[in-house]
Design an enzyme around this catalytic site. Sequence first.
Site, PDB file in Angstrom:
ATOM      1  N   ASP A 143       0.904  -1.359   0.024  1.00 37.34           N
ATOM      2  CA  ASP A 143      -0.046  -0.330   0.228  1.00 37.34           C
ATOM      3  C   ASP A 143       0.831   1.471  -0.359  1.00 37.34           C
ATOM      4  O   ASP A 143       1.809   1.384   0.089  1.00 37.34           O
ATOM      5  CB  ASP A 143      -0.528   0.344   1.281  1.00 37.34           C
ATOM      6  CG  ASP A 143       0.197  -0.426   2.613  1.00 37.34           C
ATOM      7  OD1 ASP A 143       1.447  -0.260   2.583  1.00 37.34           O
ATOM      8  OD2 ASP A 143      -1.183  -0.738   2.959  1.00 37.34           O
ATOM      9  N   ASP A 172       1.123   5.339   1.602  1.00 41.36           N
ATOM     10  CA  ASP A 172       1.117   6.098   2.716  1.00 41.36           C
ATOM     11  C   ASP A 172       1.985   7.089   2.607  1.00 41.36           C
ATOM     12  O   ASP A 172       3.259   7.033   1.777  1.00 41.36           O
ATOM     13  CB  ASP A 172       1.630   4.904   4.022  1.00 41.36           C
ATOM     14  CG  ASP A 172       1.023   4.109   4.704  1.00 41.36           C
ATOM     15  OD1 ASP A 172       0.083   4.124   3.909  1.00 41.36           O
ATOM     16  OD2 ASP A 172       1.666   3.012   5.066  1.00 41.36           O
ATOM     17  N   ASP A 223      10.883   3.043  12.763  1.00 38.81           N
ATOM     18  CA  ASP A 223      11.814   2.327  13.589  1.00 38.81           C
ATOM     19  C   ASP A 223      13.401   1.913  12.638  1.00 38.81           C
ATOM     20  O   ASP A 223      14.277   1.752  13.565  1.00 38.81           O
ATOM     21  CB  ASP A 223      11.244   1.104  13.242  1.00 38.81           C
ATOM     22  CG  ASP A 223      10.277   0.580  12.086  1.00 38.81           C
ATOM     23  OD1 ASP A 223      10.370   1.106  11.276  1.00 38.81           O
ATOM     24  OD2 ASP A 223       9.340  -0.491  12.212  1.00 38.81           O
TER      25      ASP A 223
HETATM   26  P1  ATP Z   1       4.471  -3.246   5.405  1.00 45.12           P
HETATM   27  O1  ATP Z   1       4.919  -3.458   3.847  1.00 45.12           O
HETATM   28  O2  ATP Z   1       4.782  -4.038   5.742  1.00 45.12           O
HETATM   29  O3  ATP Z   1       3.137  -2.980   5.234  1.00 45.12           O
HETATM   30  P2  ATP Z   1       5.558  -1.145   6.663  1.00 45.12           P
HETATM   31  O4  ATP Z   1       6.925  -1.324   6.231  1.00 45.12           O
HETATM   32  O5  ATP Z   1       4.897  -0.172   5.939  1.00 45.12           O
HETATM   33  O6  ATP Z   1       5.224  -2.567   5.913  1.00 45.12           O
HETATM   34  P3  ATP Z   1       3.467  -0.682   9.072  1.00 45.12           P
HETATM   35  O7  ATP Z   1       3.398  -1.489  10.027  1.00 45.12           O
HETATM   36  O8  ATP Z   1       2.091  -0.884   7.283  1.00 45.12           O
HETATM   37  O9  ATP Z   1       5.271  -0.853   8.146  1.00 45.12           O
HETATM   38  O10 ATP Z   1       4.196   0.801   8.906  1.00 45.12           O
HETATM   39  C1  ATP Z   1       4.372   1.436   8.133  1.00 45.12           C
HETATM   40  C2  ATP Z   1       5.253   2.825   8.389  1.00 45.12           C
HETATM   41  O11 ATP Z   1       5.138   3.220   9.957  1.00 45.12           O
HETATM   42  C3  ATP Z   1       7.203   2.150   8.642  1.00 45.12           C
HETATM   43  O12 ATP Z   1       7.518   2.049   7.241  1.00 45.12           O
HETATM   44  C4  ATP Z   1       7.749   2.869   9.565  1.00 45.12           C
HETATM   45  O13 ATP Z   1       8.219   3.860   9.093  1.00 45.12           O
HETATM   46  C5  ATP Z   1       6.713   3.445  10.366  1.00 45.12           C
HETATM   47  N1  ATP Z   1       6.267   2.126  11.790  1.00 45.12           N
HETATM   48  C6  ATP Z   1       5.875   0.969  11.265  1.00 45.12           C
HETATM   49  N2  ATP Z   1       5.600   0.717  12.263  1.00 45.12           N
HETATM   50  C7  ATP Z   1       6.754   1.254  13.561  1.00 45.12           C
HETATM   51  C8  ATP Z   1       7.346   1.339  15.004  1.00 45.12           C
HETATM   52  N3  ATP Z   1       6.584  -0.018  15.784  1.00 45.12           N
HETATM   53  N4  ATP Z   1       8.455   2.250  15.764  1.00 45.12           N
HETATM   54  C9  ATP Z   1       8.349   2.893  14.523  1.00 45.12           C
HETATM   55  N5  ATP Z   1       8.202   3.142  13.291  1.00 45.12           N
HETATM   56  C10 ATP Z   1       7.163   2.419  12.483  1.00 45.12           C
HETATM   57 MG    MG Z   2       2.613  -0.798   5.158  1.00 50.64          MG
END
Ligand code: ATP
Ligand code: MG
Length: 368
Positions: free
Chosen positions: A57, A59, A139
């Site tokens: 997705d 963001d 993170d």
């Molecule tokens: P995925 O492809 O699994 O969705 P993602 O990186 O987009 O991976 P998300 O959980 O959707 O992961 O989170 C979006 C963003 O928010 C991450 O890329 C990161 O920058 C931030 N983020 C998510 N969880 C945390 C956390 N626990 N601590 C700090 N930043 C976080």
């Molecule tokens: Mg995501």
Amino acid sequence: FERHGGTGLLRHDAPLPDDSIDPDAAKVVRRLERAGYQAYLVGGCVRDLLLQGKPKDFDVATNARPEDVRALFRNCRVIGRRFRLAHVLFSGGKVIEVATFRRNPGASLSEDDAAEVDDLLIRSDNVFGEAHEDALRRDFTINGLFYDLDRRQVLDWCGGMEDIGNRAIRTIGDPYVRFREDPVRSLRAIKFAARLDLGIDPVVYDAMVATRDDLAKAARPRIFEEILRLMRGGAAHRSMWLLWEVGAMAVLVPELAAFLDDEEGTGGGAARFWRRLDAIDTLTRERGAPLDDIVLWTALLHEPLAEACTGERDVIRAAYDFLEPIIARIAMPRRIADALRRILSMLPRLSSGRVGRLARTEFLELAL
Ligand code: ATP
Ligand code: MG
């Protein structure tokens, strides 16, 4: 090289192909910019595009407040009480998440101070901030990159581009502090390493091992969900292997860790367990979609559960006793635990080919 609030900003020219970017996400960014706000693609989508993957997705992060976003888009909901976010809705059920820049509420602590504070656990992170603060609260460096659609540049305040190049997972800031603030990050590191085939920086890896006990303090539903994510991404084998190796499995699902510790190398239960995860990964990749949560939990727990039940007169009772502490520890919903027990009791008949009246039960397909 530019300076921004004392933080080094690197702008990297990275012309991502137009057709790799979700047109609705691009629309959201452009409309926010036309209204005078800053808006960037952020997080997982930038990481995945730079690693030549396909984002799940897209963001958006912006300095517009959720109400400002709502005022600009008719098809927009503001959601969440603590972390207010705007969801812009498009056809086909697509949602573009628009989050206002935030900062880490603990960021005012120096790292020395942070080491003194016993409990770094973040309980509320709804403090608005600026773009660079929003990047630095994230993170991992590979997750802290912002994409400027207009200039076709990646904005990098944390060295994420270098780590993308090295295919390395590094925390933004001191890994001990970051894992103690939010122990679930350790599971996220495992997920990204396994799913994207990246290396975990040795210092980060050591911090994961050293802080593994903190996982017991994390919110239980998040743990439950994150274990499922490890199983869903087509890299369940690698994920579980890392979870076990880091020692986090011994904290979260000690029943499984102990089973693997005992059985490893015997060619029996542990070998069956790993083969089953391989099968899950193959199926997941073939279908292009994750398997049912019940199937994933069965694949995880079937071997130690079956072991706990062998030789017991009351198998249902033994299964119940085995699952009860797991339900309590990781907030496994009853619905999943009940299904696990049902499937376990069906397996002897299934493997002997006597499906018979099982054909009418709702779990047959999942059990198969
Ligand atoms: P995925 O492809 O699994 O969705 P993602 O990186 O987009 O991976 P998300 O959980 O959707 O992961 O989170 C979006 C963003 O928010 C991450 O890329 C990161 O920058 C931030 N983020 C998510 N969880 C945390 C956390 N626990 N601590 C700090 N930043 C976080
Ligand atoms: Mg995501």
